[in-house]
Design a protein around this motif. Sequence first.
Motif, mmCIF file in Angstrom:
data_model
loop_
_atom_site.group_PDB
_atom_site.id
_atom_site.type_symbol
_atom_site.label_atom_id
_atom_site.label_comp_id
_atom_site.label_asym_id
_atom_site.label_seq_id
_atom_site.Cartn_x
_atom_site.Cartn_y
_atom_site.Cartn_z
ATOM 1 N N TYR A 137 86.861 37.568 64.625
ATOM 2 C CA TYR A 137 87.784 38.118 65.599
ATOM 3 C C TYR A 137 88.483 39.311 64.950
ATOM 4 C CZ TYR A 137 91.851 38.428 68.651
ATOM 5 O OH TYR A 137 92.821 38.871 69.496
ATOM 6 N N ALA A 138 88.438 40.450 65.617
ATOM 7 C CA ALA A 138 89.152 41.632 65.140
ATOM 8 C C ALA A 138 90.607 41.474 65.566
ATOM 9 C CB ALA A 138 88.535 42.901 65.709
ATOM 10 N N CYS A 191 89.476 37.863 61.185
ATOM 11 C CA CYS A 191 89.591 36.439 60.879
ATOM 12 C C CYS A 191 88.341 35.760 61.431
ATOM 13 C CB CYS A 191 90.869 35.829 61.448
ATOM 14 S SG CYS A 191 90.936 35.746 63.221
ATOM 15 N N ARG A 192 87.933 34.702 60.770
ATOM 16 C CA ARG A 192 86.752 33.961 61.195
ATOM 17 C C ARG A 192 87.142 33.066 62.371
ATOM 18 N NH1 ARG A 192 82.002 33.064 58.201
ATOM 19 N NH2 ARG A 192 83.061 33.741 56.321
ATOM 20 N N CYS A 193 86.332 33.044 63.399
ATOM 21 C CA CYS A 193 86.602 32.181 64.556
ATOM 22 C C CYS A 193 86.413 30.718 64.152
ATOM 23 C CB CYS A 193 85.687 32.544 65.722
ATOM 24 S SG CYS A 193 86.088 34.141 66.441
ATOM 25 N N LEU A 194 87.282 29.883 64.627
ATOM 26 C CA LEU A 194 87.270 28.476 64.221
ATOM 27 C C LEU A 194 86.024 27.721 64.674
ATOM 28 C CD1 LEU A 194 91.002 27.541 64.871
ATOM 29 C CD2 LEU A 194 89.903 28.059 62.687
ATOM 30 N N ASN A 195 85.512 28.026 65.835
ATOM 31 C CA ASN A 195 84.383 27.273 66.394
ATOM 32 C C ASN A 195 83.018 27.766 65.933
ATOM 33 O OD1 ASN A 195 86.310 25.863 67.788
ATOM 34 N ND2 ASN A 195 86.009 26.967 69.692
ATOM 35 N N ASN A 196 82.976 28.916 65.256
ATOM 36 C CA ASN A 196 81.693 29.495 64.881
ATOM 37 C C ASN A 196 81.860 30.312 63.607
ATOM 38 O OD1 ASN A 196 79.358 31.047 64.619
ATOM 39 N ND2 ASN A 196 79.074 31.211 66.826
ATOM 40 N N GLU A 197 81.294 29.848 62.513
ATOM 41 C CA GLU A 197 81.462 30.541 61.237
ATOM 42 C C GLU A 197 80.758 31.900 61.183
ATOM 43 O OE1 GLU A 197 79.119 28.999 57.773
ATOM 44 O OE2 GLU A 197 78.685 27.374 59.169
#
Length: 87
Positions: A34-35, A24-30
């Motif tokens: 995150y595995a 999933c893509r981390c919310l604070n940094n495109e």
Amino acid sequence: MKLRLLPALVEITSREAHGHIKLCRCLNNEYTFYAESVCVAKKVRGRGLGRIIMSFTERYIREHLAGNRICLQTLDAQGFYENIGQG
């Protein structure tokens, strides 16, 4: 930011899933991912499949998702990630 679907990568042989990673893509940094889930079937552990999955995932996020970082969180697999240079 362009929305892109993130794949769940699965290694399959003989109609049986042996390994899996879900990102999933981390919310604070495109550019950071995150595995969420990394699994290798017990019967095929120790054969390098986990290393292959992580290597492929790193290359995939660089080449297809413009990513540059994977975040991991684990207690039970810490030794594995340290062994492949992720710890």
